[in-house]
Design an enzyme around this catalytic site. Structure first.
Site, PDB file in Angstrom:
ATOM      1  N   ASP A  65       8.640   3.482  -7.988  1.00 47.06           N
ATOM      2  CA  ASP A  65       8.145   2.155  -7.627  1.00 47.06           C
ATOM      3  C   ASP A  65       8.950   1.062  -8.324  1.00 47.06           C
ATOM      4  O   ASP A  65       9.400   0.098  -7.693  1.00 47.06           O
ATOM      5  CB  ASP A  65       6.668   2.052  -8.016  1.00 47.06           C
ATOM      6  N   ASP A  82      -0.972   3.239  -3.514  1.00 47.22           N
ATOM      7  CA  ASP A  82      -1.758   2.774  -4.652  1.00 47.22           C
ATOM      8  C   ASP A  82      -3.176   3.326  -4.619  1.00 47.22           C
ATOM      9  O   ASP A  82      -3.918   3.204  -5.594  1.00 47.22           O
ATOM     10  CB  ASP A  82      -1.804   1.244  -4.667  1.00 47.22           C
TER      11      ASP A  82
END
Length: 520
Positions: A351, A412
């Site tokens: 990420d 997420d």
């Protein structure tokens, strides 16, 4: 050699289901006047390139000039009457819009409006290649521009402004509830499946369940391979977005329809009514499940057809997305905390790399994730990898714009959800009530709150895993350490702690080993 593992459509979709950040685009109002009347239209601009006043009273009135009949890619495309102090309207294409802006600026224009034939997409590009461009650049839809000409005539003046937004939007609360609900329910569901496995009556049942789940269990090696594939997919999407985006949309439709069916079928099986069946090729199928499968397919197809209808298509995308996340959290298994640490740690690096490091590598200086979120090459299609919720607080004047939304990437939800699911299964295996499950779920909620706080303070999209991963991993580790179960928690084993359940099962179904007789 171990069993060969196949990647399901849901697993393939997970490869690209991680955080895609919002671009720096922002909605603004184009207040047009002509023929004695006025009308507001929506436009998109980049606030980091040019500032706009926040009120109509402070906006400057500019005369509009229609140049959609010329590409404006050369100085010779400027009409003889000139464009000084005008807001020129140019078509998309033929050359980069920043090149058009440079030519318009040389001609003395004060603003440039780019007309796009399809839905609006955010202005993006490498501004560093055109540092001399200072004029306002904005995008409006062809539909709005045509309506402007028909309603207001040829002699049009415009004012452009961008109303300020409140720092806090209650959309954050909605996204928070969706995220926490999904990880909590997915983890709890995974625990129920684990309990059924541990209560399997016979050794054959246990072995059959174990072999079935081997295809859905992520070993440390599988985790590493998975993350490598994620990186490859991200790069492929970056270079071949205009083709692969449709592949991803198709994968999402298939995977989400299957996931929605699995979620609803689990509920329907609890209903003791309407269980009539029909025979088909030697198998009995419940009629209600046949109708359910048709409904789930229909929902996915309707979303695919109307996915760009921003007023309501987000509802279907969120329903399909929640089902997709729930099904993956319940189905995919991390066998131990070591695999959890490897997966969450690597995806955190993934990420951060694609958000913060890739701008130093790409030619245009943009983050790969931001580029994919905006749709590279001006592509209007977006990857359906996020939960979308329209902003609940926005000024009435902004209703002319495409509904502004807040987003949260599937990754997420799914990635921390796999850890929470492991914690719940470990609770079931050790008989430790809900301590690991509740603690990790609360930690996830705290991580989400921290993400929103930073989002409000920084006023910029955040990689949520940067906050969710430390919160959940540290909390789970502290609980295991305090309970003196770290070694057991770290190694894990889905079938190592069944003695107490075996005893309970044998009391109900007593089987005597050796030469003794099974009680009837």
């Amino acid at each position: 050699m171990g069993p060969q593992r196949r990647l399901s459509p849901a697993g393939a979709a997970l490869l690209w289901g991680f955080l895609l950040q919002l671009t720096a685009a922002q909605e603004a109002i184009l207040h047009a006047s002509g023929n004695g009347t006025t009308k507001d239209y929506c436009m998109l601009y980049n606030p980091y390139w040019t500032a706009l006043p926040s009120t109509l009273e402070n906006a400057t009135s500019i005369s509009l000039m229609n140049l959609t009949s010329t590409p404006l890619c050369n100085l010779s495309d400027i009409p003889p009457v000139g464009i000084k102090s005008k807001a020129v309207v140019v078509p998309w294409g033929s050359c980069h819009f920043l090149e058009k802006a440079r030519i318009a600026q040389k001609g003395g224009a004060e603003a440039m409006l780019v007309v796009n034939n399809s839905v609006l997409f955010p202005p993006s590009g490498n501004r560093s290649e055109f540092p001399d461009v200072k004029i306002l650049i904005a995008f409006i839809s062809y539909k709005d521009f045509r309506d402007m000409n028909q309603t207001l005539g040829d002699n049009i003046t415009v004012k452009m402004y961008s109303p300020s937004w409140p720092n806090f939007d209650y959309t954050m609360v909605v996204i928070f509830v969706i995220a926490v609900f999904t990880v909590a329910l997915g983890g709890y569901w995974s625990g129920l499946v684990e309990l059924e496995n541990l209560k399997a009556v016979t050794t054959e049942d246990r072995e059959m369940r174990k072999k079935k789940e081997e295809y859905l269990t992520f070993s440390p090696l599988t985790v590493v391979i998975f993350v490598v594939i994620c990186c490859v997919m991200m790069v492929l999407l970056y270079f071949f977005y205009k083709w692969l985006v449709y592949v991803m949309i198709a994968i999402f439709c298939i995977a989400s329809a299957m996931s929605l069916y699995n979620c609803l079928a689990a509920l329907i099986h609890k209903i003791p009514y309407g269980q009539c069946t029909i025979a088909c090729r030697g198998k009995n199928m419940e009629v209600r499940l046949i109708f359910l499968s048709g409904l789930c397919i229909a929902v996915a197809v309707v979303w695919a057809v109307f996915r760009n209808e921003d007023r309501w298509a987000w509802i279907l995308q969120d329903i399909l997305g929640i089902a997709f996340c729930l099904n993956l959290i319940k189905t995919l298994k991390l066998p131990n905390f070591k695999s959890c640490v490897i997966l969450l740690g690597l995806l955190l690096l993934y990420d951060v790399f694609f958000v913060f490091i890739t701008p130093f590598i790409t030619k245009n200086g943009e983050s790969i994730m931001v580029e994919l979120a905006a749709g590279p090459f001006g592509n209007n299609e977006k990857l359906p990898v996020v939960i979308r919720v329209p902003k609940l607080i926005y000024f009435s004047v902004m209703s002319v714009c495409l509904m502004p939304v807040s987003i949260l990437g599937f990754g997420d939800i799914i990635v921390p959800g796999l850890l929470i699911a492991y914690c719940r299964r470990f609770d079931v295996q050790t008989g430790s009530s809900y301590i690991y499950y509740v603690s990790s779920t609360v930690a996830y909620a705290i991580g989400m709150i921290l993400t929103f706080v930073v989002l409000v303070l920084m006023k910029k999209g955040q990689p949520a895993l940067l906050y969710l991963v430390p919160c959940t991993l540290i909390t789970a580790s502290v609980v295991a350490w305090r309970r003196k179960e770290m070694k057991k928690f770290w190694k894990g084993n889905s079938y190592q702690m069944m003695d107490h359940l075996d005893c309970a099962t044998n009391e109900e179904n007593p089987v005597i080993s050796g030469e003794q007789i099974v009680q009837q």
